[in-house]
Write an enzyme that holds these catalytic residues in place. Structure first.
Site, PDB file in Angstrom:
ATOM      1  N   GLU A   1      14.328   2.860   7.325  1.00  0.00           N
ATOM      2  CA  GLU A   1      15.042   4.300   7.696  1.00  0.00           C
ATOM      3  C   GLU A   1      13.371   5.187   7.038  1.00  0.00           C
ATOM      4  O   GLU A   1      12.946   5.154   6.387  1.00  0.00           O
ATOM      5  CB  GLU A   1      15.617   4.902   5.596  1.00  0.00           C
ATOM      6  CG  GLU A   1      16.179   5.619   5.422  1.00  0.00           C
ATOM      7  CD  GLU A   1      17.345   5.784   4.969  1.00  0.00           C
ATOM      8  OE1 GLU A   1      17.081   6.877   3.601  1.00  0.00           O
ATOM      9  OE2 GLU A   1      18.152   5.077   3.964  1.00  0.00           O
TER      10      GLU A   1
ATOM     11  N   TYR B   1      -0.777  -5.789  -0.858  1.00  0.00           N
ATOM     12  CA  TYR B   1       1.017  -6.081  -1.321  1.00  0.00           C
ATOM     13  C   TYR B   1       1.986  -5.534  -0.194  1.00  0.00           C
ATOM     14  O   TYR B   1       3.198  -5.539  -0.110  1.00  0.00           O
ATOM     15  CB  TYR B   1       1.523  -5.884  -2.585  1.00  0.00           C
ATOM     16  CG  TYR B   1       0.452  -6.945  -3.894  1.00  0.00           C
ATOM     17  CD1 TYR B   1       0.822  -8.079  -3.889  1.00  0.00           C
ATOM     18  CD2 TYR B   1      -0.540  -6.694  -3.880  1.00  0.00           C
ATOM     19  CE1 TYR B   1       0.765  -8.858  -4.483  1.00  0.00           C
ATOM     20  CE2 TYR B   1      -1.473  -7.386  -5.735  1.00  0.00           C
ATOM     21  CZ  TYR B   1      -0.974  -8.432  -4.700  1.00  0.00           C
ATOM     22  OH  TYR B   1      -1.216  -9.590  -6.445  1.00  0.00           O
ATOM     23  N   GLY B   2       1.816  -4.316   0.363  1.00  0.00           N
ATOM     24  CA  GLY B   2       3.010  -3.372   0.984  1.00  0.00           C
ATOM     25  C   GLY B   2       3.094  -4.087   1.863  1.00  0.00           C
ATOM     26  O   GLY B   2       3.975  -4.640   2.853  1.00  0.00           O
ATOM     27  N   LYS B   3       2.253  -4.076   3.053  1.00  0.00           N
ATOM     28  CA  LYS B   3       2.151  -5.640   4.238  1.00  0.00           C
ATOM     29  C   LYS B   3       3.390  -6.665   3.829  1.00  0.00           C
ATOM     30  O   LYS B   3       4.299  -6.763   4.497  1.00  0.00           O
ATOM     31  CB  LYS B   3       1.590  -6.403   5.118  1.00  0.00           C
ATOM     32  CG  LYS B   3       0.605  -5.463   5.234  1.00  0.00           C
ATOM     33  CD  LYS B   3      -0.468  -5.981   6.962  1.00  0.00           C
ATOM     34  CE  LYS B   3      -1.036  -4.819   7.766  1.00  0.00           C
ATOM     35  NZ  LYS B   3      -2.254  -4.315   7.118  1.00  0.00           N
TER      36      LYS B   3
ATOM     37  N   CYS C   1      14.177   2.602   0.903  1.00  0.00           N
ATOM     38  CA  CYS C   1      12.464   3.102  -0.165  1.00  0.00           C
ATOM     39  C   CYS C   1      11.640   1.838  -0.385  1.00  0.00           C
ATOM     40  O   CYS C   1      12.350   0.607  -0.212  1.00  0.00           O
ATOM     41  CB  CYS C   1      13.154   4.007  -2.172  1.00  0.00           C
ATOM     42  SG  CYS C   1      13.368   5.073  -1.294  1.00  0.00           S
TER      43      CYS C   1
ATOM     44  N   SER D   1       6.584   8.058   4.401  1.00  0.00           N
ATOM     45  CA  SER D   1       5.828   8.287   3.659  1.00  0.00           C
ATOM     46  C   SER D   1       4.198   8.183   4.854  1.00  0.00           C
ATOM     47  O   SER D   1       4.225   7.251   5.186  1.00  0.00           O
ATOM     48  CB  SER D   1       5.828   7.994   2.547  1.00  0.00           C
ATOM     49  OG  SER D   1       4.913   6.669   1.989  1.00  0.00           O
TER      50      SER D   1
ATOM     51  N   SER E   1       0.786  -0.836  10.845  1.00  0.00           N
ATOM     52  CA  SER E   1      -0.412  -1.964  11.259  1.00  0.00           C
ATOM     53  C   SER E   1       0.648  -3.387  10.762  1.00  0.00           C
ATOM     54  O   SER E   1       0.229  -4.430  11.808  1.00  0.00           O
ATOM     55  CB  SER E   1      -1.006  -1.886   9.485  1.00  0.00           C
ATOM     56  OG  SER E   1      -2.175  -2.856   9.623  1.00  0.00           O
TER      57      SER E   1
ATOM     58  N   ARG F   1      -4.078  -4.178  -1.321  1.00  0.00           N
ATOM     59  CA  ARG F   1      -4.447  -5.264  -2.529  1.00  0.00           C
ATOM     60  C   ARG F   1      -3.606  -6.118  -0.817  1.00  0.00           C
ATOM     61  O   ARG F   1      -3.839  -7.620  -1.227  1.00  0.00           O
ATOM     62  CB  ARG F   1      -4.154  -5.036  -3.316  1.00  0.00           C
ATOM     63  CG  ARG F   1      -5.496  -5.000  -3.915  1.00  0.00           C
ATOM     64  CD  ARG F   1      -5.484  -5.209  -5.259  1.00  0.00           C
ATOM     65  NE  ARG F   1      -4.916  -6.231  -6.055  1.00  0.00           N
ATOM     66  CZ  ARG F   1      -4.726  -6.616  -7.290  1.00  0.00           C
ATOM     67  NH1 ARG F   1      -4.020  -5.595  -7.758  1.00  0.00           N
ATOM     68  NH2 ARG F   1      -4.305  -7.901  -8.139  1.00  0.00           N
TER      69      ARG F   1
END
Length: 529
Positions: free
Chosen positions: A419, A397-399, A385, A423, A432, A395
């Site tokens: 996995e 943070y995801g990358k 997850c 989403s 990206s 901003r």
């Protein structure tokens, strides 16, 4: 005038505002009806919209002229004897495993055929960088060999445009890649029966593949505690309760969050206008007064684990789901479930490691996001997850979380993949990241001793720790692979190059491998648990 009663399952247009704040009337399904202060409220799910947009609406927003009553004979299809309850979301077909795509180790690829570039390069288009690819495929593996040509200089011959576009029909690339997004159900087409938890015993829902390593019996009754498991949610056991948001608002530190999806917090807390969480231990409390009293006793100012990375104000903490204050891992799962609809909540967090990203200030380390991973994954998953909390989204943070997961894979000497299914927001972030990482490598290739640079898919995978299937699917998604005179040509257009350079200029947050202090463990030895 006859009064029509709206019941659960009815469909009708409902008034809502779109992103441009304009009125629209999308078709919606009534999931629940309640009465508050002698006023009826309807919980609606907008058909073909994400569930996070579901909401309670009043009767004046319903278009009664186009009311559709549910058909009694229409029942949701079942899978493996499991009754479905998702009339608005048709069941996905369970994909069958490919016949000849299983990797077989120990086999060698055929010797590459030398490719002649001269005639093609004399006619190449000035604004495009070409790479010639040779594709090899057998039942064991698949490799692309690339050779990059220098950009066109002044005085080069006329561009080649019509020749490429008028090439014969392109044969499909033999692929071992599961299409993105991946299916909800396990690759082998099996779905486990969900057994209700026994009183006084916590157990997790088993939705993972039914392979040889599984310790569950075929009827779904566990014969022994599971040591590994997938977090993929089996949608076939959804019911009307889990389809509805049950928490109105969450206060976490200085932020108030509006949950997107259902999360199984205790029933007595779901009726509260605000659910209060301690931002350091994530304990849930029913009132502000209880939270203030808790803060006087809570001595945590950072997640309860080992800090394995720090640069500037960004830190990462590694938390063992079994050893490091198990209640923290469970509370983290409860919070994450508010924003992840496609994952199953695990009360048994033993098989997982959690990596929590925080931002530091004078008051402590504040949670920004996290990802979890299995201690042992037979599918090479390096993420189970992954979530960036809404106040910190868009901003970068995801990358940063994704990049950190691959840095851990590099230290472990493995390739990894998230996995599935991802989403919608997770899919965008991963696409990206993969695109920028692969383009960064391709654009940095330089000639070696006057020879045109060459690189293979396996080499890209080894450099980035991105699984080979994800590398190939990214090249296909970017539409970089073209077919010309019996060969696969990789084309980097000026538009792609410029777009990549602009994107990298905006990407200020990066992981510094020198700041990572991480020693991988061999989790196959149960003593490590």
């Amino acid at each position: 005038m006859l009064q029509v009663e709206i019941v659960e399952g009815c469909r009708l247009p409902v008034l809502r505002k779109n992103q441009e704040h304009e009125d629209e009337w999308p078709l919606a399904e009534i999931l629940s009806v309640k009465e508050v202060s002698s006023r009826k409220l309807f919980y609606v799910h907008y058909i073909d919209f994400n569930k996070r947009l579901d909401e309670w609406v009043t009767a004046d927003r319903l278009d009664m002229k186009k009311l559709q009553f549910p058909k009694k004979e229409a029942k949701t299809p079942t899978k493996n004897g499991l009754p479905g309850s998702r009339p608005s979301s048709p069941e996905r077909e369970v994909p069958q495993p490919p016949a000849a795509t299983a990797p077989s180790r120990g086999k060698t690829l055929p010797t590459p055929v030398q490719v002649k570039f001269d005639q093609f390069l004399k006619r190449r288009k000035p604004s495009v960088v070409y790479m010639l690819l040779t594709l090899y495929s057998n039942t064991s593996s698949e490799t692309l060999q690339c050779s990059r040509a220098d950009k066109k200089r002044k005085g080069d011959p006329a561009p080649l445009v019509s020749q490429v576009s008028s090439a014969p029909p392109v044969p499909s690339i033999p692929s071992v890649v599961e299409p993105i997004p991946a299916p909800v159900f396990p690759p082998n087409g099996t779905a486990r029966r969900i057994v209700p938890s026994q009183p006084g015993r916590k157990r997790k829902a088993n939705c993972g593949p039914n392979d040889e390593d599984s310790q569950d019996s075929s009827d779904g009754i566990p014969t022994a505690p599971r040591m590994t498991g997938s977090l993929v949610s089996d949608r076939s056991h959804d019911d009307i309760i889990t389809r509805m948001k049950n928490i109105e608002c969450i206060e976490l530190g200085r932020h108030r969050l509006k949950p997107w999806y259902f999360s199984p917090y205790p029933q007595e807390l779901t009726s509260l206008p605000i659910l209060y969480l301690c931002e350091f231990c994530l304990k849930y409390l029913k009132s502000l007064k209880c939270l203030q009293r808790h803060l006087t006793k809570c001595n945590l100012r950072h997640p309860p684990g080992n800090e394995i990375y720090r640069k500037g104000t960004i830190s990462f903490f590694e938390i063992d789901g079994r050893k490091n204050k198990k209640s923290y891992s469970q509370n983290l799962c409860l919070l994450a479930k508010c924003f992840l609809d496609h994952k199953t909540l695990y009360y048994d967090t033993d098989p997982f490691l959690f990596y929590v990203m925080t931002e530091y200030d004078s008051k402590g380390f504040h949670i920004v996001g996290y990802f979890s991973k299995e201690k042992e994954s037979t599918e090479d998953y390096n993420v189970a997850c992954i979530l960036t909390l809404p106040p910190y989204q868009r901003r970068g943070y995801g990358k940063l979380l994704i990049e950190f997961s691959y840095e851990l894979s590099k230290v472990e000497g493995k390739t990894g993949t998230p996995e599935k299914p991802l989403s919608d927001l997770g899919l965008l972030s991963y696409r990206s990241y993969w695109s920028q990482t692969i383009l960064e490598i391709l654009m940095d290739l330089k000639p070696d001793n006057g020879e045109r640079p060459q690189i293979t898919i396996n080499e890209i995978s080894e450099i980035t720790s991105v699984k080979k299937e994800d590398v190939i699917s990214t090249l296909q998604y970017l539409n970089l692979i073209n077919y010309y005179k019996g060969q696969y040509i990789l084309t980097l257009s000026e538009e792609i190059v410029d777009g990549h350079e602009r994107a990298m200029q905006k990407r200020h947050l990066r992981i510094d491998p020198k700041c990572l202090h991480f020693t991988p463990k061999d989790w196959s030895k149960r003593g490590k648990w």
